[in-house]
Write an enzyme that holds these catalytic residues in place. Structure first.
Site, PDB file in Angstrom:
ATOM      1  N   HIS A 256       0.860  -1.181   0.000  1.00 35.49           N
ATOM      2  CA  HIS A 256       0.000   0.000   0.000  1.00 35.49           C
ATOM      3  C   HIS A 256       0.893   1.226   0.000  1.00 35.49           C
ATOM      4  O   HIS A 256       1.892   1.268   0.704  1.00 35.49           O
ATOM      5  CB  HIS A 256      -0.905  -0.009   1.240  1.00 35.49           C
ATOM      6  CG  HIS A 256      -2.088   0.909   1.114  1.00 35.49           C
ATOM      7  ND1 HIS A 256      -1.972   2.285   1.160  1.00 35.49           N
ATOM      8  CD2 HIS A 256      -3.409   0.640   0.946  1.00 35.49           C
ATOM      9  CE1 HIS A 256      -3.179   2.815   1.016  1.00 35.49           C
ATOM     10  NE2 HIS A 256      -4.057   1.862   0.894  1.00 35.49           N
ATOM     11  N   ASP A 307      -7.783  -5.160   1.108  1.00 39.17           N
ATOM     12  CA  ASP A 307      -8.467  -5.860   0.021  1.00 39.17           C
ATOM     13  C   ASP A 307      -8.230  -7.370   0.055  1.00 39.17           C
ATOM     14  O   ASP A 307      -9.069  -8.139  -0.417  1.00 39.17           O
ATOM     15  CB  ASP A 307      -7.993  -5.316  -1.332  1.00 39.17           C
ATOM     16  CG  ASP A 307      -8.304  -3.854  -1.502  1.00 39.17           C
ATOM     17  OD1 ASP A 307      -9.479  -3.476  -1.352  1.00 39.17           O
ATOM     18  OD2 ASP A 307      -7.369  -3.076  -1.779  1.00 39.17           O
TER      19      ASP A 307
END
Length: 370
Positions: A256, A307
């Site tokens: 990320h 996710d």
């Protein structure tokens, strides 16, 4: 002027809604771990909109307002029935949300009171739109909200018509809490840019949905589930992942931009993935995910993001893969509308500059000389 690609590291505005500091995500200063373990999504919605946790009376009022606002105008349902059966779910959601503005008499009312009411309607109607789209394409009629005190319970009921299991409600509610806001992400920025022109809230949310649709933002959990399905089973994980790593291919659901030491939201969905697998009697998706994490983190040092485990959670809830991102939108609508309200409160047109890299000292050439 020198451009910064992707605006990485650029501070574009001030906000008191959420923060990511030293890898810790907070909503209004409250650690996401505390909220994930203790708060309902409706409490988080109130927190994001009004800057504090609600009293019981305030929470009851919000739940009542959300339930009272969840009905989709019949013309929008009729329009949804004309969508192609294979329509992209996010395209369908974007179109339906844009259409909702046509049937809201307050759509153009820019008073603070009207904008709060619109935020309530949007938050209530998005789950109804996603559930209705799912049922319509299955050849079924949409089902109205049953008036449960939680958006998660009502959504699961509107999809299936069945009483949702308590663990399923808890899992979806936790996922909604974890996805509710995330500082100045791409879709939130898109929403703020749109309403900074003093366009209406529906336009801002429609812009946000368009940004969320992209696989580099909201579509990542769909890609994770596609990967799990392609792998097939736990025994195929090693060969599949090692092949990807050896070929320097991206493994979806890892890494990320703003978290260098791991996404703090992932652990909560990892736990729910296991519980939901146990509830359904099939923990293969969870086992595969755990093994993939061990391989990718062990070899590349990359850790899973929110996710990664949301994919197996939603699949265990019986939710089709192409509805993962619309569910993300249901949750993030709370953050989008909070940011829209904040933008309106202290607005300035968002108009950055671009570093020009084209030709210079050019001149017009007459047609006969070209």
């Amino acid at each position: 002027m020198t451009a910064t690609k992707g605006l990485e590291g650029i501070v574009a505005t001030t906000s008191s809604i959420s923060s990511i500091i030293d890898g810790i995500l907070t909503y209004r200063g409250i650690d996401i771990d505390e909220l994930a373990e203790n708060a309902t999504f409706e409490e988080v919605v109130f927190l994001l909109w009004f800057g504090k946790l609600p009293t019981q009376v305030e929470l009851d009022k919000l739940q009542s307002d959300l339930n009272a606002s969840s009905t989709i105008p019949q013309p929008v349902i009729d329009q949804m029935k004309t969508y192609p059966k294979d329509a992209n779910s996010m395209s369908a959601l974007r179109t339906a949300v844009s259409s909702l503005a046509l049937y809201d008499p307050e759509a153009g009312d820019m008073s603070k009171e009207a904008n709060v009411r619109k935020a309530i309607r949007l938050q209530a109607q998005l789950p109804a739109v996603v559930a209705a789209f799912y049922r319509i394409r299955e050849g079924k009629e949409p089902i109205a909200s049953k008036g449960y005190p939680s958006i998660a319970a009502n959504f699961l009921y509107m999809m299936t018509g069945n009483e949702p299991d308590a663990i399923a409600i808890e899992a979806l509610d936790k996922a909604l809490v974890l996805h509710a806001d995330h500082e100045l992400n791409a879709s939130t920025f898109a929403a703020r840019v749109t309403v900074a022109t003093l366009s209406d809230m529906y336009s801002g949310v429609t812009s946000a949905i368009g940004a969320l649709k992209g696989p580099l933002h909201g579509g990542a959990n769909e890609a994770v589930m596609a990967m799990l399905e392609e792998i097939g089973g736990p025994t195929q994980v090693d060969s599949y992942i090692n092949n990807k790593l050896n070929n320097k291919e991206k493994i979806m659901g890892f890494g990320h931009r703003v978290y260098k030491n791991g996404d703090p939201r992932a652990k909560h969905l990892q736990k729910m993935s296991k519980q939901l697998g146990q509830l359904t009697g099939d923990i293969s998706w969870y086992e595969m995910s755990i093994h993939i994490e061990e391989l990718v983190t062990g070899q590349k040092g990359l850790k899973p993001n929110v996710d990664f485990y949301s994919a197996s959670c939603y699949t265990s809830l019986g939710i089709p893969r192409d509805l993962f991102t619309p569910i993300f939108a249901i949750s993030r609508a709370s953050g989008w509308t909070a940011h829209i309200l904040e933008q309106y409160d202290n607005n300035r047109l968002i108009r950055p500059r671009a570093e020009y890299t084209g030709l210079s000292n050019q001149h017009y050439i007459p047609m006969e000389d070209r």
